[in-house]
Design a protein around this motif. Structure first.
Motif, PDB file in Angstrom:
ATOM      1  N   LYS A   1      56.017  63.508  28.613  1.00 16.01           N
ATOM      2  CA  LYS A   1      56.722  63.178  29.855  1.00 16.01           C
ATOM      3  C   LYS A   1      55.788  63.073  31.057  1.00 16.01           C
ATOM      4  O   LYS A   1      56.126  62.464  32.052  1.00 16.01           O
ATOM      5  CB  LYS A   1      57.823  64.198  30.127  1.00 16.01           C
ATOM      6  CG  LYS A   1      57.315  65.598  30.396  1.00 16.01           C
ATOM      7  CD  LYS A   1      58.456  66.557  30.575  1.00 16.01           C
ATOM      8  CE  LYS A   1      57.933  67.979  30.702  1.00 16.01           C
ATOM      9  NZ  LYS A   1      58.998  68.932  30.704  1.00 16.01           N
TER      10      LYS A   1
ATOM     11  N   THR B   1      53.160  58.682  31.700  1.00 11.25           N
ATOM     12  CA  THR B   1      53.994  57.488  31.757  1.00 11.25           C
ATOM     13  C   THR B   1      53.245  56.455  32.591  1.00 11.25           C
ATOM     14  O   THR B   1      52.274  56.805  33.279  1.00 11.25           O
ATOM     15  CB  THR B   1      55.349  57.798  32.425  1.00 11.25           C
ATOM     16  OG1 THR B   1      55.091  58.168  33.787  1.00 11.25           O
ATOM     17  CG2 THR B   1      56.089  58.924  31.700  1.00 11.25           C
TER      18      THR B   1
ATOM     19  N   GLU C   1      53.957  55.431  35.312  1.00  4.48           N
ATOM     20  CA  GLU C   1      54.026  55.881  36.705  1.00  4.48           C
ATOM     21  C   GLU C   1      52.983  56.945  37.035  1.00  4.48           C
ATOM     22  O   GLU C   1      52.748  57.253  38.206  1.00  4.48           O
ATOM     23  CB  GLU C   1      55.430  56.420  37.020  1.00  4.48           C
ATOM     24  CG  GLU C   1      56.518  55.368  37.002  1.00  4.48           C
ATOM     25  CD  GLU C   1      56.952  54.973  35.585  1.00  4.48           C
ATOM     26  OE1 GLU C   1      56.827  55.794  34.650  1.00  4.48           O
ATOM     27  OE2 GLU C   1      57.393  53.832  35.420  1.00  4.48           O
ATOM     28  N   CYS C   2      52.360  57.528  36.020  1.00 12.61           N
ATOM     29  CA  CYS C   2      51.392  58.602  36.265  1.00 12.61           C
ATOM     30  C   CYS C   2      50.189  58.108  37.059  1.00 12.61           C
ATOM     31  O   CYS C   2      49.544  58.893  37.755  1.00 12.61           O
ATOM     32  CB  CYS C   2      50.967  59.271  34.965  1.00 12.61           C
ATOM     33  SG  CYS C   2      49.767  58.361  33.969  1.00 12.61           S
TER      34      CYS C   2
ATOM     35  N   ILE D   1      49.638  57.237  26.826  1.00 12.50           N
ATOM     36  CA  ILE D   1      50.965  56.719  27.179  1.00 12.50           C
ATOM     37  C   ILE D   1      51.601  56.048  25.961  1.00 12.50           C
ATOM     38  O   ILE D   1      52.771  56.270  25.663  1.00 12.50           O
ATOM     39  CB  ILE D   1      50.881  55.734  28.368  1.00 12.50           C
ATOM     40  CG1 ILE D   1      50.524  56.488  29.647  1.00 12.50           C
ATOM     41  CG2 ILE D   1      52.197  54.970  28.539  1.00 12.50           C
ATOM     42  CD1 ILE D   1      50.161  55.592  30.822  1.00 12.50           C
ATOM     43  N   ARG D   2      50.817  55.253  25.233  1.00 10.95           N
ATOM     44  CA  ARG D   2      51.330  54.561  24.042  1.00 10.95           C
ATOM     45  C   ARG D   2      51.637  55.530  22.899  1.00 10.95           C
ATOM     46  O   ARG D   2      52.612  55.358  22.184  1.00 10.95           O
ATOM     47  CB  ARG D   2      50.335  53.510  23.560  1.00 10.95           C
ATOM     48  CG  ARG D   2      50.351  52.231  24.337  1.00 10.95           C
ATOM     49  CD  ARG D   2      49.521  51.139  23.683  1.00 10.95           C
ATOM     50  NE  ARG D   2      48.131  51.520  23.464  1.00 10.95           N
ATOM     51  CZ  ARG D   2      47.169  51.469  24.369  1.00 10.95           C
ATOM     52  NH1 ARG D   2      47.454  51.058  25.579  1.00 10.95           N
ATOM     53  NH2 ARG D   2      45.943  51.814  24.079  1.00 10.95           N
TER      54      ARG D   2
END
Length: 130
Positions: A66, A69, A71-72, A99-100
């Motif tokens: 979490k 992402t 957005e990180c 992320i992936r």
């Protein structure tokens, strides 16, 4: 030694840590206690399910996913410690890899920049003494 756990977030983290190290019985006890305080918490329900099945991966994605992402990058850019890391294509590639596939965090956590990014994104200060 044992620390006192306060609040749902603390119990959730303790349950996730126990689950991650394979201590399923204690994770069940921990999640049960937390669910008494917040019976509708989906994260706690998923953790309990994973502990009951004896599988640290049963409850869905990696609990640390979490934080990683798309957005990180904005949060990393806004932080004076991590913003410079974003100029390194190798670092950016590692974050995209995590992320992936969140399981890549284990592979990359030995990179001090990734550890610093994790601390920034999670809000955890792993070096602070209490």
């Amino acid at each position: 030694y044992q620390r006192r756990v306060h609040g749902i977030k603390g119990w959730s983290r303790k349950g996730a840590a126990l689950l991650g190290r394979g201590d399923f019985e204690l994770a069940i006890v921990t999640y049960a206690h937390a669910l008494k305080m917040d019976p509708n918490n989906e994260t706690l329900k998923e953790g309990m399910k994973a502990a009951q099945h004896g599988d640290a991966n049963c409850g869905g994605p990696d609990p640390f996913a979490k934080f990683f992402t798309p957005e990180c990058f904005a949060k990393l850019a806004a932080n004076t410690t991590t913003s410079g890391f974003l100029r390194d294509p190798d670092f950016v590639a590692k974050i995209n890899e995590i992320i992936r596939d969140p399981k890549q965090l284990d592979k990359n956590i030995s990179d001090p920049r990734i550890l610093t990014a994790f601390k920034t994104l999670s809000g955890l200060d792993l070096s602070r003494k209490r």
